[in-house]
Write an enzyme that holds these catalytic residues in place. Structure first.
Site, PDB file in Angstrom:
ATOM      1  N   ASP A 108       0.931  -1.165   0.049  1.00  0.00           N
ATOM      2  CA  ASP A 108      -0.005   0.079   0.058  1.00  0.00           C
ATOM      3  C   ASP A 108       0.805   1.366  -0.118  1.00  0.00           C
ATOM      4  O   ASP A 108       0.173   2.325   0.146  1.00  0.00           O
ATOM      5  CB  ASP A 108      -1.103  -0.094   1.198  1.00  0.00           C
ATOM      6  CG  ASP A 108      -0.368  -0.141   2.334  1.00  0.00           C
ATOM      7  OD1 ASP A 108       0.781  -0.753   2.497  1.00  0.00           O
ATOM      8  OD2 ASP A 108      -0.783   0.061   3.642  1.00  0.00           O
ATOM      9  N   GLU A 194      11.531  -3.639  12.470  1.00  0.00           N
ATOM     10  CA  GLU A 194      12.472  -3.169  11.803  1.00  0.00           C
ATOM     11  C   GLU A 194      13.834  -3.309  12.669  1.00  0.00           C
ATOM     12  O   GLU A 194      14.819  -3.665  12.060  1.00  0.00           O
ATOM     13  CB  GLU A 194      12.292  -1.822  11.251  1.00  0.00           C
ATOM     14  CG  GLU A 194      11.215  -1.719  10.160  1.00  0.00           C
ATOM     15  CD  GLU A 194       9.895  -1.507  10.770  1.00  0.00           C
ATOM     16  OE1 GLU A 194       9.563  -1.571  12.088  1.00  0.00           O
ATOM     17  OE2 GLU A 194       8.682  -1.189  10.290  1.00  0.00           O
TER      18      GLU A 194
HETATM   19  N1  UDP Z   1      -0.340  -7.621   5.481  1.00  0.00           N
HETATM   20  C1  UDP Z   1      -0.469  -9.257   5.269  1.00  0.00           C
HETATM   21  N2  UDP Z   1      -1.633  -9.986   6.050  1.00  0.00           N
HETATM   22  C2  UDP Z   1      -2.167  -8.991   6.962  1.00  0.00           C
HETATM   23  C3  UDP Z   1      -1.942  -7.710   6.932  1.00  0.00           C
HETATM   24  C4  UDP Z   1      -1.067  -6.878   6.146  1.00  0.00           C
HETATM   25  O1  UDP Z   1       0.097  -9.812   4.483  1.00  0.00           O
HETATM   26  O2  UDP Z   1      -3.198  -9.677   7.622  1.00  0.00           O
HETATM   27  C5  UDP Z   1       0.744  -7.121   4.464  1.00  0.00           C
HETATM   28  C6  UDP Z   1       0.046  -6.041   3.771  1.00  0.00           C
HETATM   29  O3  UDP Z   1      -0.444  -6.427   2.733  1.00  0.00           O
HETATM   30  C7  UDP Z   1       1.402  -4.839   3.522  1.00  0.00           C
HETATM   31  C8  UDP Z   1       1.759  -5.288   4.806  1.00  0.00           C
HETATM   32  O4  UDP Z   1       1.579  -6.600   5.459  1.00  0.00           O
HETATM   33  O5  UDP Z   1       1.908  -5.378   2.544  1.00  0.00           O
HETATM   34  C9  UDP Z   1       1.939  -4.355   5.886  1.00  0.00           C
HETATM   35  O6  UDP Z   1       0.328  -4.232   6.299  1.00  0.00           O
HETATM   36  P1  UDP Z   1      -0.347  -2.762   6.188  1.00  0.00           P
HETATM   37  O7  UDP Z   1      -0.135  -2.110   5.306  1.00  0.00           O
HETATM   38  O8  UDP Z   1      -1.884  -3.070   6.662  1.00  0.00           O
HETATM   39  O9  UDP Z   1       0.375  -2.222   7.881  1.00  0.00           O
HETATM   40  P2  UDP Z   1       0.521  -0.745   8.020  1.00  0.00           P
HETATM   41  O10 UDP Z   1       0.922   0.006   6.987  1.00  0.00           O
HETATM   42  O11 UDP Z   1      -0.631  -0.445   8.736  1.00  0.00           O
HETATM   43  O12 UDP Z   1       1.855  -0.708   9.190  1.00  0.00           O
HETATM   44 MN    MN Z   2       0.939  -0.097   4.956  1.00  0.00          MN
END
Ligand code: UDP
Ligand code: MN
Length: 244
Positions: A108, A194
């Site tokens: 995203d 990280e």
């Molecule tokens: N993701 C995943 N499984 C989940 C939730 C998230 O594979 O149950 C992936 C999502 O597609 C993205 C990454 O993990 O590539 C980080 O998730 P997200 O963007 O929701 O996290 P944030 O940006 O809120 O930290």
């Molecule tokens: Mn994200």
């Protein structure tokens, strides 16, 4: 010749998934020497993602690993298993003869093409600013005389590496030379993934600052609004089925 950039993208099935992957593919398609490692959070490779990747025009590897249900909770880090599957694949299928750079590209975020030019020269671990993260307009490594000396961040400044997943890249040789370095579930809080990972492979003093000494934002931690499907009906009403 150019080292290959390996972008590891965890992804999961949801209404916006194909839109997110389309946006990513439109960027990645323009990056020379690029290999997309897409890791689905599912118990199989889905039809949607398989068809999408086959038509994407981006060289890719398609993996899957399901996040155990106990880890699918608010407040727990996401995509740990998927990122580990990505680096596990590299350890199995790439050798010290292969020149590459590894980057963790969530599905995203928003990536400029310049970012890939910057990370291409990573000798061990590179770092750069990330926009729209940590409750601020950006976070960035603080640089003095070419070295990282601290972190500009609005959130948990006590993190050893106060940096988002989108804020660093790692030379493939470093991934191969540290076969035990993985993203951890146990004892790892969200936002510490990280730091936990980077601690295993490098030191702050060794980090290579990119993006004009970490003064340019070339990647944004964008997040996609939850879609309103409030007018969907219980039973499908259209006369055809369409993949969205
Ligand atoms: N993701 C995943 N499984 C989940 C939730 C998230 O594979 O149950 C992936 C999502 O597609 C993205 C990454 O993990 O590539 C980080 O998730 P997200 O963007 O929701 O996290 P944030 O940006 O809120 O930290
Ligand atoms: Mn994200």
């Amino acid at each position: 010749s150019l080292p290959t950039i390996y972008a590891i993208t965890p992804t999961y099935s949801r209404a916006v998934q194909k839109a997110e992957l389309t946006r990513l593919a439109n960027t990645f398609r323009q990056v020379p020497r690029f290999h997309w490692i897409v890791v689905e959070d599912s118990n199989m490779r889905t039809e949607l993602v398989s068809r999408f990747l086959a038509r994407s025009g981006v060289p890719y590897t398609h993996l899957h690993v399901l996040t155990p249900r106990r880890y699918k909770r608010a407040g727990l880090p996401r995509a740990t298993e998927q990122r580990n599957a990505g680096i596990g694949w590299l350890r199995q299928h790439r050798s010290p003869r292969d020149f590459g750079i590894v980057f963790f590209a969530d599905d995203d975020n928003t990536y400029s093409l310049e970012l890939f030019e910057e990370m291409r020269s990573t000798r061990k671990v590179s770092v750069w600013p990330v926009g729209l993260v940590g409750g601020r307009r950006y976070e960035r490594p603080l640089v003095d005389k070419g070295r990282v000396v601290g972190w500009y961040t609005g959130w948990r400044a006590d993190r050893p590496f106060a940096i988002d997943m989108a804020g660093f890249s790692v030379n493939l040789q470093v991934i191969l030379a540290n076969p035990k370095a993985v993203f951890k579930r146990r004892g790892s809080q969200p936002g510490m993934q990280e730091s936990d990972f980077l601690k295993q492979i490098t030191k702050v003093e060794e980090l290579e600052p990119k993006a004009r000494s970490c003064t340019k934002v070339l990647v944004w931690h964008t997040r996609t609004e939850k879609v309103n499907l409030g007018n969907e009906t219980k039973h499908h009403q259209d006369t055809i089925q369409i993949e969205v």
